[in-house]
Design an enzyme around this catalytic site. Sequence first.
Site, PDB file in Angstrom:
ATOM      1  N   VAL A  11      43.336  37.163  36.912  1.00  0.00           N
ATOM      2  CA  VAL A  11      43.762  37.211  35.509  1.00  0.00           C
ATOM      3  C   VAL A  11      45.175  36.649  35.347  1.00  0.00           C
ATOM      4  O   VAL A  11      45.406  35.696  34.597  1.00  0.00           O
ATOM      5  CB  VAL A  11      43.670  38.660  34.963  1.00  0.00           C
ATOM      6  CG1 VAL A  11      44.268  38.756  33.575  1.00  0.00           C
ATOM      7  CG2 VAL A  11      42.212  39.123  34.936  1.00  0.00           C
ATOM      8  N   ASP A  30      54.747  39.263  41.550  1.00  0.00           N
ATOM      9  CA  ASP A  30      53.828  40.045  42.383  1.00  0.00           C
ATOM     10  C   ASP A  30      54.638  40.694  43.499  1.00  0.00           C
ATOM     11  O   ASP A  30      55.621  40.108  43.967  1.00  0.00           O
ATOM     12  CB  ASP A  30      52.745  39.133  42.980  1.00  0.00           C
ATOM     13  CG  ASP A  30      51.485  39.909  43.354  1.00  0.00           C
ATOM     14  OD1 ASP A  30      50.443  39.690  42.734  1.00  0.00           O
ATOM     15  OD2 ASP A  30      51.579  40.773  44.261  1.00  0.00           O
ATOM     16  N   LYS A 202      36.803  45.250  25.069  1.00  0.00           N
ATOM     17  CA  LYS A 202      36.657  44.654  26.405  1.00  0.00           C
ATOM     18  C   LYS A 202      35.513  45.319  27.197  1.00  0.00           C
ATOM     19  O   LYS A 202      34.613  44.653  27.710  1.00  0.00           O
ATOM     20  CB  LYS A 202      37.984  44.797  27.164  1.00  0.00           C
ATOM     21  CG  LYS A 202      37.927  44.447  28.621  1.00  0.00           C
ATOM     22  CD  LYS A 202      37.626  42.981  28.828  1.00  0.00           C
ATOM     23  CE  LYS A 202      37.303  42.707  30.278  1.00  0.00           C
ATOM     24  NZ  LYS A 202      37.147  41.311  30.580  1.00  0.00           N
ATOM     25  N   GLY A 255      26.936  40.629  39.810  1.00  0.00           N
ATOM     26  CA  GLY A 255      27.920  41.053  40.810  1.00  0.00           C
ATOM     27  C   GLY A 255      29.303  40.700  40.320  1.00  0.00           C
ATOM     28  O   GLY A 255      29.539  40.610  39.117  1.00  0.00           O
ATOM     29  N   CYS A 258      33.977  42.315  38.067  1.00  0.00           N
ATOM     30  CA  CYS A 258      34.107  42.891  36.720  1.00  0.00           C
ATOM     31  C   CYS A 258      32.929  43.746  36.282  1.00  0.00           C
ATOM     32  O   CYS A 258      33.083  44.942  36.029  1.00  0.00           O
ATOM     33  CB  CYS A 258      34.338  41.771  35.716  1.00  0.00           C
ATOM     34  SG  CYS A 258      35.741  40.753  36.150  1.00  0.00           S
TER      35      CYS A 258
HETATM   36  C1  UGA Z   1      32.708  38.484  33.376  1.00  0.00           C
HETATM   37  C2  UGA Z   1      32.627  38.156  31.878  1.00  0.00           C
HETATM   38  O1  UGA Z   1      31.650  37.138  31.653  1.00  0.00           O
HETATM   39  C3  UGA Z   1      33.985  37.663  31.348  1.00  0.00           C
HETATM   40  O2  UGA Z   1      33.920  37.470  29.944  1.00  0.00           O
HETATM   41  C4  UGA Z   1      35.037  38.731  31.663  1.00  0.00           C
HETATM   42  O3  UGA Z   1      36.339  38.324  31.255  1.00  0.00           O
HETATM   43  C5  UGA Z   1      35.064  38.996  33.155  1.00  0.00           C
HETATM   44  O4  UGA Z   1      33.745  39.424  33.590  1.00  0.00           O
HETATM   45  C6  UGA Z   1      36.077  40.080  33.405  1.00  0.00           C
HETATM   46  O5  UGA Z   1      35.899  41.196  32.916  1.00  0.00           O
HETATM   47  O6  UGA Z   1      37.141  39.784  33.984  1.00  0.00           O
HETATM   48  P1  UGA Z   1      32.661  37.032  35.645  1.00  0.00           P
HETATM   49  O7  UGA Z   1      32.591  38.327  36.365  1.00  0.00           O
HETATM   50  O8  UGA Z   1      33.624  36.003  36.096  1.00  0.00           O
HETATM   51  O9  UGA Z   1      33.004  37.274  34.076  1.00  0.00           O
HETATM   52  O10 UGA Z   1      31.248  36.362  35.737  1.00  0.00           O
HETATM   53  P2  UGA Z   1      29.958  36.126  34.804  1.00  0.00           P
HETATM   54  O11 UGA Z   1      29.778  34.688  34.611  1.00  0.00           O
HETATM   55  O12 UGA Z   1      30.003  36.973  33.603  1.00  0.00           O
HETATM   56  O13 UGA Z   1      28.812  36.650  35.789  1.00  0.00           O
HETATM   57  C7  UGA Z   1      28.772  37.992  36.243  1.00  0.00           C
HETATM   58  C8  UGA Z   1      27.545  38.217  37.086  1.00  0.00           C
HETATM   59  O14 UGA Z   1      26.370  38.198  36.286  1.00  0.00           O
HETATM   60  C9  UGA Z   1      27.320  37.174  38.173  1.00  0.00           C
HETATM   61  O15 UGA Z   1      26.879  37.806  39.350  1.00  0.00           O
HETATM   62  C10 UGA Z   1      26.243  36.281  37.614  1.00  0.00           C
HETATM   63  O16 UGA Z   1      25.490  35.637  38.590  1.00  0.00           O
HETATM   64  C11 UGA Z   1      25.415  37.309  36.837  1.00  0.00           C
HETATM   65  N1  UGA Z   1      24.630  36.720  35.738  1.00  0.00           N
HETATM   66  C12 UGA Z   1      25.257  36.139  34.672  1.00  0.00           C
HETATM   67  C13 UGA Z   1      23.254  36.797  35.771  1.00  0.00           C
HETATM   68  O17 UGA Z   1      22.658  37.326  36.730  1.00  0.00           O
HETATM   69  N2  UGA Z   1      22.528  36.282  34.737  1.00  0.00           N
HETATM   70  C14 UGA Z   1      23.122  35.706  33.660  1.00  0.00           C
HETATM   71  O18 UGA Z   1      22.393  35.266  32.744  1.00  0.00           O
HETATM   72  C15 UGA Z   1      24.524  35.627  33.634  1.00  0.00           C
END
Ligand code: UGA
Length: 429
Positions: A11, A30, A202, A255, A258
């Site tokens: 972040v 940091d 959030k 996974g 977040c």
């Molecule tokens: C997520 C949110 O999308 C962000 O908006 C948020 O800021 C962030 O968490 C956070 O709280 O910091 P991120 O963890 O980087 O972002 O990744 P995503 O793209 O959201 O994917 C999360 C997980 O869901 C991954 O394992 C991905 O493979 C899975 N996923 C995502 C699915 O299995 N299917 C989908 O359709 C989308």
Amino acid sequence: MKVTVVGTGYVGLVLGPCLASFGNQVVCVDIDKEKIEKLKKGKVPIYEPGLTELIVEEAKKGTLSFSTSLKDELAESEIVFIAVGTPSNPDGTANLKYVYQVAEDIGKNLKGYKIIATKSTVPVGTGQEIKKIIKKHYKGEFDVVSCPEFLREGSAVQDFFEPNRIVIGAESKKAKDKIKKLFDPIDADIITTNIASSEMIKYASNAFLATKISFINEIANICEKVGADVDMVAHGMGRDDRIGRHFLHAGIGYGGSCFPKDVNALYQIAGTRGYEFNLLKAVITVNNNQRRVLFEKIKDEFKEIKGLKFGALGLAFKANTDDIRESASLEIIKLLKEAGAKVAAYDPIAEETAASALNGHEVEYTNDAYEAVKDADAVIIATEWPEFKDLDWNKIKSMLKKPYIFDGRNLLDKEKMINMGYKYFGIGK
Ligand code: UGA
């Protein structure tokens, strides 16, 4: 504006350079001396497309610098962003000790009006707690603001410049206006509200996205039983604007650093207020089960896994990142290893981080995808790296002992693979 960003994780390390690119004077702080020394030399500890270039450029321009002393930087800055980690406690709640430590440090060193803005994902009430901590040490005027982050790993820099919305939770107009001004160069809707609502936006956003994923994974599991194809179902559902196509991609569960943490934390927050969040409980259970689905398919097909070799493609929790936190891929590899299988794995960038996380499990890490699948009894696709789609799948077939594909991300075209002579197992098809 003069801005200090505390915490150089995913972040803070995106926020700082991006704000610097608007001409602000930004210092990223940091306590990790080694990390700061590396950053000063342009060595970025995480993989995020475009980030290293941005950091090097802004540092060269003189708009971005790095420091280990919050105390030194505080006097000069107008806004201080708290972007330190909020890992999970064993009971699932968010561990706020780093956030509160920063609040203590700020309180002890404040000398004049500042805005303290939280970027870390924090439970409702944390903003007020930060205020209390600072007030303990400092009697002058200051504002606490909640400014949650919605960046996705792997596209964080792009997401920063092109967000769907910017949320600002503040109590004073002065603070609201100043944060609005900071994000002025970004063309996005700005939602201003109170601190508690902003903090909740959030958690609710992440929980809702996770719910969509668990929902489509449940649909996928039913699709398999009724002869439907979940990708077509998601496509058909997604064309309804009210539903939307995003986050309806079935697979091996969500996974990363977040969703698992935040969904759990929201469930626990509700519990501590005497509210049983039944829906989220189911989302968590579905996800935990889904992370085993591919392994169960392998077990059903081969019966005896001991002695078989698997070529695993992908280690990161999703494509375009080297982050392996809560990666379903590592979970599958561990299950295979525990069942006595041999595993060779390839990931374009996450091998190093995965190797330390899989320490104790003997895995062969290869230089390319072809090496990983050589003489394997099956290929496993565990991360949706687009380049895996473009591999020479005819060549791979000739390298495999048996033509099996277990596609945990529905990355490949099932019909095409079957026509090529593969035995193909996807999710929900
Ligand atoms: C997520 C949110 O999308 C962000 O908006 C948020 O800021 C962030 O968490 C956070 O709280 O910091 P991120 O963890 O980087 O972002 O990744 P995503 O793209 O959201 O994917 C999360 C997980 O869901 C991954 O394992 C991905 O493979 C899975 N996923 C995502 C699915 O299995 N299917 C989908 O359709 C989308």
